[in-house]
Write a protein that holds these residues in place. Structure first.
Motif, PDB file in Angstrom:
ATOM      1  N   GLN A  32       0.863  -1.183   0.000  1.00 36.31           N
ATOM      2  CA  GLN A  32       0.000   0.000   0.000  1.00 36.31           C
ATOM      3  C   GLN A  32       0.897   1.229   0.000  1.00 36.31           C
ATOM      4  O   GLN A  32       1.611   1.486   0.962  1.00 36.31           O
ATOM      5  CB  GLN A  32      -0.901   0.016   1.249  1.00 36.31           C
ATOM      6  CG  GLN A  32      -1.861   1.205   1.264  1.00 36.31           C
ATOM      7  CD  GLN A  32      -2.402   1.496   2.658  1.00 36.31           C
ATOM      8  OE1 GLN A  32      -1.867   1.022   3.671  1.00 36.31           O
ATOM      9  NE2 GLN A  32      -3.452   2.294   2.726  1.00 36.31           N
ATOM     10  N   LYS A  33       0.862   1.986  -1.087  1.00 31.76           N
ATOM     11  CA  LYS A  33       1.767   3.124  -1.230  1.00 31.76           C
ATOM     12  C   LYS A  33       1.077   4.197  -2.052  1.00 31.76           C
ATOM     13  O   LYS A  33       0.763   3.931  -3.216  1.00 31.76           O
ATOM     14  CB  LYS A  33       3.028   2.650  -1.965  1.00 31.76           C
ATOM     15  CG  LYS A  33       4.278   3.403  -1.606  1.00 31.76           C
ATOM     16  CD  LYS A  33       5.441   2.752  -2.337  1.00 31.76           C
ATOM     17  CE  LYS A  33       6.743   3.474  -1.978  1.00 31.76           C
ATOM     18  NZ  LYS A  33       7.874   2.884  -2.699  1.00 31.76           N
ATOM     19  N   PRO A  34       0.776   5.378  -1.558  1.00 32.50           N
ATOM     20  CA  PRO A  34       0.981   5.808  -0.170  1.00 32.50           C
ATOM     21  C   PRO A  34      -0.069   5.186   0.749  1.00 32.50           C
ATOM     22  O   PRO A  34      -0.986   4.523   0.271  1.00 32.50           O
ATOM     23  CB  PRO A  34       0.789   7.321  -0.276  1.00 32.50           C
ATOM     24  CG  PRO A  34      -0.191   7.492  -1.401  1.00 32.50           C
ATOM     25  CD  PRO A  34       0.100   6.400  -2.379  1.00 32.50           C
ATOM     26  N   GLN A  35       0.060   5.447   2.042  1.00 33.92           N
ATOM     27  CA  GLN A  35      -0.888   4.904   3.013  1.00 33.92           C
ATOM     28  C   GLN A  35      -1.964   5.938   3.321  1.00 33.92           C
ATOM     29  O   GLN A  35      -1.719   6.907   4.026  1.00 33.92           O
ATOM     30  CB  GLN A  35      -0.157   4.488   4.296  1.00 33.92           C
ATOM     31  CG  GLN A  35       0.764   3.279   4.100  1.00 33.92           C
ATOM     32  CD  GLN A  35       2.220   3.649   3.947  1.00 33.92           C
ATOM     33  OE1 GLN A  35       2.712   4.529   4.631  1.00 33.92           O
ATOM     34  NE2 GLN A  35       2.912   2.983   3.047  1.00 33.92           N
ATOM     35  N   LEU A  36      -3.141   5.707   2.734  1.00 30.87           N
ATOM     36  CA  LEU A  36      -4.216   6.698   2.854  1.00 30.87           C
ATOM     37  C   LEU A  36      -5.341   6.244   3.769  1.00 30.87           C
ATOM     38  O   LEU A  36      -6.492   6.614   3.566  1.00 30.87           O
ATOM     39  CB  LEU A  36      -4.762   7.036   1.453  1.00 30.87           C
ATOM     40  CG  LEU A  36      -3.729   7.518   0.429  1.00 30.87           C
ATOM     41  CD1 LEU A  36      -4.374   7.754  -0.937  1.00 30.87           C
ATOM     42  CD2 LEU A  36      -3.042   8.801   0.914  1.00 30.87           C
ATOM     43  N   GLY A  37      -5.010   5.413   4.740  1.00 31.94           N
ATOM     44  CA  GLY A  37      -6.023   5.022   5.721  1.00 31.94           C
ATOM     45  C   GLY A  37      -6.366   3.546   5.693  1.00 31.94           C
ATOM     46  O   GLY A  37      -6.004   2.819   4.758  1.00 31.94           O
ATOM     47  N   THR A  38      -7.089   3.104   6.728  1.00 30.53           N
ATOM     48  CA  THR A  38      -7.393   1.674   6.871  1.00 30.53           C
ATOM     49  C   THR A  38      -8.305   1.171   5.750  1.00 30.53           C
ATOM     50  O   THR A  38      -8.163   0.029   5.302  1.00 30.53           O
ATOM     51  CB  THR A  38      -8.037   1.387   8.243  1.00 30.53           C
ATOM     52  OG1 THR A  38      -9.087   2.345   8.467  1.00 30.53           O
ATOM     53  CG2 THR A  38      -7.037   1.498   9.365  1.00 30.53           C
ATOM     54  N   GLY A  39      -9.237   2.032   5.301  1.00 35.55           N
ATOM     55  CA  GLY A  39     -10.118   1.641   4.192  1.00 35.55           C
ATOM     56  C   GLY A  39      -9.318   1.481   2.914  1.00 35.55           C
ATOM     57  O   GLY A  39      -9.453   0.496   2.171  1.00 35.55           O
ATOM     58  N   HIS A  40      -8.428   2.431   2.674  1.00 39.73           N
ATOM     59  CA  HIS A  40      -7.540   2.395   1.512  1.00 39.73           C
ATOM     60  C   HIS A  40      -6.645   1.148   1.545  1.00 39.73           C
ATOM     61  O   HIS A  40      -6.377   0.538   0.508  1.00 39.73           O
ATOM     62  CB  HIS A  40      -6.706   3.684   1.491  1.00 39.73           C
ATOM     63  CG  HIS A  40      -5.757   3.797   0.346  1.00 39.73           C
ATOM     64  ND1 HIS A  40      -4.398   3.637   0.495  1.00 39.73           N
ATOM     65  CD2 HIS A  40      -5.966   4.049  -0.968  1.00 39.73           C
ATOM     66  CE1 HIS A  40      -3.802   3.796  -0.674  1.00 39.73           C
ATOM     67  NE2 HIS A  40      -4.729   4.050  -1.590  1.00 39.73           N
ATOM     68  N   ALA A  41      -6.230   0.756   2.742  1.00 39.85           N
ATOM     69  CA  ALA A  41      -5.401  -0.452   2.887  1.00 39.85           C
ATOM     70  C   ALA A  41      -6.177  -1.682   2.421  1.00 39.85           C
ATOM     71  O   ALA A  41      -5.655  -2.504   1.661  1.00 39.85           O
ATOM     72  CB  ALA A  41      -4.956  -0.612   4.338  1.00 39.85           C
ATOM     73  N   VAL A  42      -7.418  -1.806   2.843  1.00 39.68           N
ATOM     74  CA  VAL A  42      -8.217  -2.980   2.457  1.00 39.68           C
ATOM     75  C   VAL A  42      -8.506  -2.958   0.952  1.00 39.68           C
ATOM     76  O   VAL A  42      -8.566  -4.007   0.311  1.00 39.68           O
ATOM     77  CB  VAL A  42      -9.515  -3.066   3.298  1.00 39.68           C
ATOM     78  CG1 VAL A  42     -10.350  -4.280   2.885  1.00 39.68           C
ATOM     79  CG2 VAL A  42      -9.185  -3.150   4.783  1.00 39.68           C
ATOM     80  N   MET A  43      -8.627  -1.737   0.377  1.00 37.08           N
ATOM     81  CA  MET A  43      -8.864  -1.627  -1.076  1.00 37.08           C
ATOM     82  C   MET A  43      -7.762  -2.323  -1.878  1.00 37.08           C
ATOM     83  O   MET A  43      -8.009  -2.814  -2.972  1.00 37.08           O
ATOM     84  CB  MET A  43      -8.897  -0.149  -1.516  1.00 37.08           C
ATOM     85  CG  MET A  43     -10.153   0.595  -1.115  1.00 37.08           C
ATOM     86  SD  MET A  43      -9.959   2.343  -1.614  1.00 37.08           S
ATOM     87  CE  MET A  43     -11.124   3.127  -0.495  1.00 37.08           C
ATOM     88  N   GLN A  44      -6.548  -2.366  -1.359  1.00 35.84           N
ATOM     89  CA  GLN A  44      -5.422  -2.968  -2.088  1.00 35.84           C
ATOM     90  C   GLN A  44      -5.650  -4.461  -2.348  1.00 35.84           C
ATOM     91  O   GLN A  44      -5.023  -5.047  -3.220  1.00 35.84           O
ATOM     92  CB  GLN A  44      -4.095  -2.797  -1.316  1.00 35.84           C
ATOM     93  CG  GLN A  44      -3.797  -1.390  -0.821  1.00 35.84           C
ATOM     94  CD  GLN A  44      -3.899  -0.344  -1.921  1.00 35.84           C
ATOM     95  OE1 GLN A  44      -3.289  -0.477  -2.976  1.00 35.84           O
ATOM     96  NE2 GLN A  44      -4.702   0.685  -1.674  1.00 35.84           N
ATOM     97  N   VAL A  45      -6.526  -5.055  -1.559  1.00 30.39           N
ATOM     98  CA  VAL A  45      -6.763  -6.501  -1.670  1.00 30.39           C
ATOM     99  C   VAL A  45      -8.101  -6.786  -2.329  1.00 30.39           C
ATOM    100  O   VAL A  45      -8.424  -7.935  -2.627  1.00 30.39           O
ATOM    101  CB  VAL A  45      -6.713  -7.152  -0.257  1.00 30.39           C
ATOM    102  CG1 VAL A  45      -6.666  -8.657  -0.337  1.00 30.39           C
ATOM    103  CG2 VAL A  45      -5.511  -6.659   0.529  1.00 30.39           C
TER     104      VAL A  45
END
Ligand code: UD1
Ligand code: MG
Length: 456
Positions: free
Chosen positions: A73-86
């Motif tokens: 995850q790059k950049p890190q734009l929050g926990t929701g954004h983190a889950v979007m990566q998957v």
């Protein structure tokens, strides 16, 4: 239903004030992320994904052996954004469980309870009631007690901040639903981040019930954000391990002064462990083993009735039944002691095997050696195993007696029942049943006088 697990681990952990990513900091000698991964691996999931980001190279360098699909995850734009990566990898019908890489003490039973909340198509959310909810997202419910949404502290009103039920961040829901809500997340909030927590409000809007459950013990859901919390969770973890050992019948003189950084493979009956003992790696202890205070034991196996006196360091060794070590002994890797061997104070043993009933009780170095049974190694004996370039072996056969202050210059063999006179430097093999010694002749100078101090 198929289970898929996502572990969020991309955050920096600013408050750790560390050059290393937070999830590499350790509890009981194991990185935080590895604790969470071990829990995930125990849950029979079809897939484990780890979202990493901050310090990515360092994280992969030390943890890429973990069986998971790694997503950056790059950049890190929050926990929701983190889950979007998957999101692209999620099965529509799977139950997706979100875990946090910095919440290391979560228990399997609690997660199983959370997963049961998703039966019937509901969203399962793990919450906790904290005396001090500061820093956490708060759970907002209606008058009937139904969850409406989660509000982050930074976005909360004063009334909402007074709520003590908090979001642990851990939740589970069906994949297709999660994907839909992720696509609708926005970052209009105090931190300009895509909050995973906003999916709760979206779920409620779509008529999906939010079922909450709480952990048996609040410690399970505490995260590590700073070094104080790291230390607190370490103690909690150690205390739980100590309790488990005592329940299995081990005497711990003080459970608050016992640390296990690894795994006890097997432990016998009536083992006694004194204060400030640190066990690391893989350890096996036989029946009635006694370990004295201030001792470190790593990757070792101690047979029945072994006694370790105070202040010893033992690493990668096998110690046979009834042997006695220390005080102040150092047993280094690849050492094997048979039964009833005695190793005393200030003795160092490295990569050596010592057979039954042999003794080295004082001030010795035994390295790269094979020592037979019933051997007596006198105080101050040194095996000179290193010539500056290579290591060489010393063999001491059964029944040999090595006089004090002897140097055995390897490669060399002391044969069966040989006796070595005190103070010898042995450079050739010593024959069986004979006395061998190397010693300058003792003389006495009769008319010698002590020098006197000069007068100024
Ligand atoms: C989050 C929750 C909060 C909850 C708290 C519990 C949100 C918006 N808030 O807040 O409701 O009470 O956890 O501890 O979800 N992470 C990423 N990528 C990112 C940001 C974070 O992977 O871009 C990971 C972090 O590495 C960490 C986890 O997500 O493992 C939580 O992140 P953190 O920044 O600690 O969230 P909090 O602000 O504590
Ligand atoms: Mg946090």
């Amino acid at each position: 239903m198929q289970l898929e697990i996502i572990i969020l681990a991309a955050g920096q952990g600013t408050r750790m004030r560390s050059a290393f990513p937070k999830i590499l900091h350790k509890i009981a000698g194991k990185p935080l992320l590895e604790h969470v991964h071990a829990l995930a691996a125990s849950l029979d999931a079809a897939k484990i994904s780890i979202v990493y980001g901050y310090g990515g190279e360092t994280v992969l360098a030390s943890l890429s052996h973990l069986n998971a699909s790694w997503k950056e995850q790059k950049p890190q734009l929050g926990t929701g954004h983190a889950v979007m990566q998957v999101a692209d990898d999620m099965g529509d019908d799977a139950i997706v469980l979100i875990l946090y890489g910095d919440v290391p003490l979560l228990r399997k039973g609690t997660v199983e309870r959370l997963l049961r909340c998703t039966e019937g198509g509901d969203l399962g959310l793990l919450t906790a009631t904290l005396a001090d909810p500061q820093g956490y997202g708060r759970i907002v419910r209606d008058e009937a007690g139904r969850v409406l949404r989660i509000v982050e502290e930074k976005d909360a009103t004063e009334l909402e901040r007074a709520v003590t039920e908090v979001n642990t961040g851990i939740l589970a829901v069906q994949g297709c639903r999660l994907k839909n809500w992720l696509s609708r997340l926005e970052n209009h909030n105090a931190q300009r981040e895509y909050y995973l927590t906003d999916i709760i409000g979206l779920a409620v809007g779509d008529g999906v019930m939010v079922q909450t459950t709480q952990p048996a013990d609040v410690d399970e859901v505490l995260g590590v954000n700073d070094r104080q919390q790291l230390a607190r969770l370490e103690r909690t973890f150690q205390k739980a391990q100590a309790e488990r050992l005592m329940a299995e019948g081990v005497t711990l003189r003080d459970p608050a002064r016992f640390d296990l950084r690894g795994e006890i493979r097997s432990i016998g009956q009536d083992v006694e462990i004194d204060v400030n003992v640190l066990l690391e790696g893989h350890i096996s202890l036989g029946d009635r083993v006694r370990i004295g205070p201030n001792t470190v034991i790593r990757d070792s196996e101690l047979g029945d009735e072994v006694e370790i006196f105070a202040n010893c360091v033992i690493e990668n060794a096998r110690i046979g039944r009834g042997s006695r070590i220390g005080p102040f002994a150092r047993i280094r890797p690849e050492t094997q002691l048979a039964e009833e061997v005695h190793i005393g104070n200030f003795v160092e043993i490295k990569k050596s095997s010592i057979a039954s009933r042999s003794k080295a009780n004082h001030l010795s170095y035994i390295g790269d050696s094979i020592v037979g049974s019933d051997v007596n190694i006198g105080a101050g004996t040194i095996t000179c195993n290193y010539d500056g370039a290579n290591k060489h072996q010393t063999i001491i056969e059964d029944g040999a007696f090595i006089g004090s202050d002897t140097q055995l210059v390897a490669p060399v063999r002391v044969k069966r029942n040989a006796t070595i006179g005190a103070g010898s430097t042995i450079i050739r093999d010593a024959p069986e049943n004979a006395l061998t010694l190397s010693r300058a002749k003792q003389i006495t100078v009769e008319d010698w006088q002590r020098p006197l101090k000069k007068r100024s």
